[in-house]
Scaffold this motif. Structure first.
Motif, PDB file in Angstrom:
ATOM      1  N   GLN A  58      -4.623   9.533 -15.219  1.00 30.27           N
ATOM      2  CA  GLN A  58      -5.281  10.254 -14.378  1.00 30.27           C
ATOM      3  C   GLN A  58      -4.791  11.769 -13.894  1.00 30.27           C
ATOM      4  OE1 GLN A  58      -8.370   9.326 -13.313  1.00 30.27           O
ATOM      5  NE2 GLN A  58      -8.129   7.638 -14.597  1.00 30.27           N
ATOM      6  N   LEU A  59      -3.457  11.739 -13.539  1.00 28.60           N
ATOM      7  CA  LEU A  59      -2.767  12.886 -13.453  1.00 28.60           C
ATOM      8  C   LEU A  59      -2.881  13.970 -14.730  1.00 28.60           C
ATOM      9  CD1 LEU A  59      -0.742  14.655 -11.791  1.00 28.60           C
ATOM     10  CD2 LEU A  59       1.136  13.653 -12.990  1.00 28.60           C
ATOM     11  N   ASP A  60      -2.952  13.342 -15.922  1.00 25.51           N
ATOM     12  CA  ASP A  60      -2.952  14.202 -17.177  1.00 25.51           C
ATOM     13  C   ASP A  60      -4.499  14.722 -16.997  1.00 25.51           C
ATOM     14  OD1 ASP A  60      -3.297  15.393 -19.509  1.00 25.51           O
ATOM     15  OD2 ASP A  60      -3.670  13.336 -20.575  1.00 25.51           O
ATOM     16  N   THR A  61      -5.536  13.938 -16.865  1.00 27.01           N
ATOM     17  CA  THR A  61      -6.758  14.549 -16.672  1.00 27.01           C
ATOM     18  C   THR A  61      -7.109  15.383 -15.691  1.00 27.01           C
ATOM     19  OG1 THR A  61      -7.766  12.011 -17.394  1.00 27.01           O
ATOM     20  CG2 THR A  61      -9.358  13.654 -16.469  1.00 27.01           C
ATOM     21  N   TRP A  62      -6.474  15.497 -14.628  1.00 28.87           N
ATOM     22  CA  TRP A  62      -6.674  16.272 -13.534  1.00 28.87           C
ATOM     23  C   TRP A  62      -5.862  17.554 -14.082  1.00 28.87           C
ATOM     24  CZ3 TRP A  62      -1.911  17.901 -10.281  1.00 28.87           C
ATOM     25  CH2 TRP A  62      -2.528  18.957  -9.276  1.00 28.87           C
ATOM     26  N   ALA A  63      -4.667  17.598 -14.438  1.00 30.34           N
ATOM     27  CA  ALA A  63      -4.030  18.615 -15.152  1.00 30.34           C
ATOM     28  C   ALA A  63      -4.830  19.411 -16.022  1.00 30.34           C
ATOM     29  CB  ALA A  63      -2.781  18.114 -15.652  1.00 30.34           C
ATOM     30  N   THR A  64      -5.280  18.791 -16.988  1.00 27.75           N
ATOM     31  CA  THR A  64      -6.239  19.322 -17.998  1.00 27.75           C
ATOM     32  C   THR A  64      -7.455  20.101 -17.335  1.00 27.75           C
ATOM     33  OG1 THR A  64      -5.509  17.791 -19.602  1.00 27.75           O
ATOM     34  CG2 THR A  64      -7.701  18.997 -19.944  1.00 27.75           C
ATOM     35  N   ARG A  65      -8.177  19.369 -16.551  1.00 33.70           N
ATOM     36  CA  ARG A  65      -9.268  20.147 -15.674  1.00 33.70           C
ATOM     37  C   ARG A  65      -8.859  21.362 -15.019  1.00 33.70           C
ATOM     38  NH1 ARG A  65     -12.578  14.965 -14.195  1.00 33.70           N
ATOM     39  NH2 ARG A  65     -13.012  14.040 -16.365  1.00 33.70           N
ATOM     40  N   LYS A  66      -7.643  21.396 -14.399  1.00 36.26           N
ATOM     41  CA  LYS A  66      -7.203  22.402 -13.568  1.00 36.26           C
ATOM     42  C   LYS A  66      -7.016  23.624 -14.471  1.00 36.26           C
ATOM     43  CE  LYS A  66      -5.362  22.623  -9.966  1.00 36.26           C
ATOM     44  NZ  LYS A  66      -5.953  23.131  -8.652  1.00 36.26           N
ATOM     45  N   GLN A  67      -6.731  23.444 -15.662  1.00 39.81           N
ATOM     46  CA  GLN A  67      -6.429  24.629 -16.646  1.00 39.81           C
ATOM     47  C   GLN A  67      -7.721  25.218 -16.963  1.00 39.81           C
ATOM     48  OE1 GLN A  67      -4.550  22.862 -20.154  1.00 39.81           O
ATOM     49  NE2 GLN A  67      -2.744  23.946 -19.842  1.00 39.81           N
TER      50      GLN A  67
END
Length: 280
Positions: free
Chosen positions: A109-118
């Protein structure tokens, strides 16, 4: 005695995981602009010519994910190795796979959030996929991609052992890997793992940024229909350049920190030994 050995093993595992975490976060920050370009290519968006802060969009979230993921992976890997039996083939692969699955469960979930932040502020949802309609945020692809660190780490350990054996035989004493050699070995192992599993990486990113419907296999089929086989490898050049460099930098920093920790422990042991001798 057994208790002391257990505590020493736990301390060593924590030290290794901490070194990997520091190395991963440093490498992630250094290469973040390239990571932004890579993510946009994988998502099917053209990377605009941007300067300044836009290249560092999501850097903190990506560095946080990298640090957490590598800490979980290396700590879980060390625990799995200590709990498994010695002398059986496939031990490294099984331990790496176990650690990779633990990492996905803990940090996806942290990976998904970080990808969308980019990609925040980009033209999202071009294909009309709404949050309520999205059934998979890349979880399936991420779980299948647990073979990636297995391939990488097994290749890294195999090459590392051969290099260490060669250097030890040549010098006639126990040798250290060295930063430059660790960089090269880390780059080679990550390159092998990335090329092997890249289509799954593309599918995962498309699901994470909400540009694809359905499960991982449906995404791969849709990409094939629209872009052909080349579509599965869209962004591979950027992915290779970024991930290989990042893995190499991380491994180089990790090896250096591990060596510093080893020297510190040896110095403390020597100090205690000398203190006991003087006391006697």
């Amino acid at each position: 005695m057994g208790s002391a050995a257990t505590w020493q093993a736990l301390a060593t595992s924590l030290a290794s995981a901490t070194s990997a975490s520091c190395g991963a976060s440093c490498a992630c920050v250094l290469l973040h602009p390239l990571d932004v370009v890579k993510t946009k290519r994988q998502a099917g968006w053209v990377a605009k010519e941007e300067v300044g802060r836009k290249w560092w969009k999501g850097a903190a979230s990506k560095a946080t994910h990298a640090a957490c993921a590598q800490f979980v992976f290396f700590y879980a890997y060390a625990l799995a190795r200590s709990a498994s039996k010695e002398g059986w083939s496939g031990k490294d692969a099984a331990c790496a796979w176990t650690a990779a699955m633990a990492t996905v469960c803990a940090t996806h979930q942290l990976d998904t959030w970080a990808t969308r932040k980019q990609l925040q502020g980009e033209a999202e949802d071009k294909d009309g996929t709404e949050d309520g309609e999205r059934k998979d945020n890349g979880w399936t692809a991420a779980m299948v991609l647990t073979v990636n660190p297995v391939v990488q780490y097994v290749a890294y350990e195999a090459m590392r052992r051969k290099v260490m054996a060669w250097k030890t035989k040549r010098r006639g004493k126990e040798a250290v890997l060295g930063t430059q050699v660790a960089f090269a070995v880390g780059a080679a192992s990550k390159c092998i793992a990335t090329i092997t599993t890249y289509p799954l990486v593309r599918a995962k990113v498309l699901q994470q940024v909400k540009k694809a419907r359905g499960n991982m296999f449906q995404v791969l089929v849709d990409v094939y229909r629209k872009e052909g086989v080349a579509g599965w490898y869209r962004g591979l050049k950027e992915q290779l350049f970024k991930t290989v460099l990042q893995a190499a930098v991380m491994m180089a920093i990790k090896e250096r920190l591990d060596q510093m920790q080893h020297n510190l422990i040896q110095a403390l042991k020597m100090y205690r030994k000398t203190k006991r001798i003087i006391a006697d």
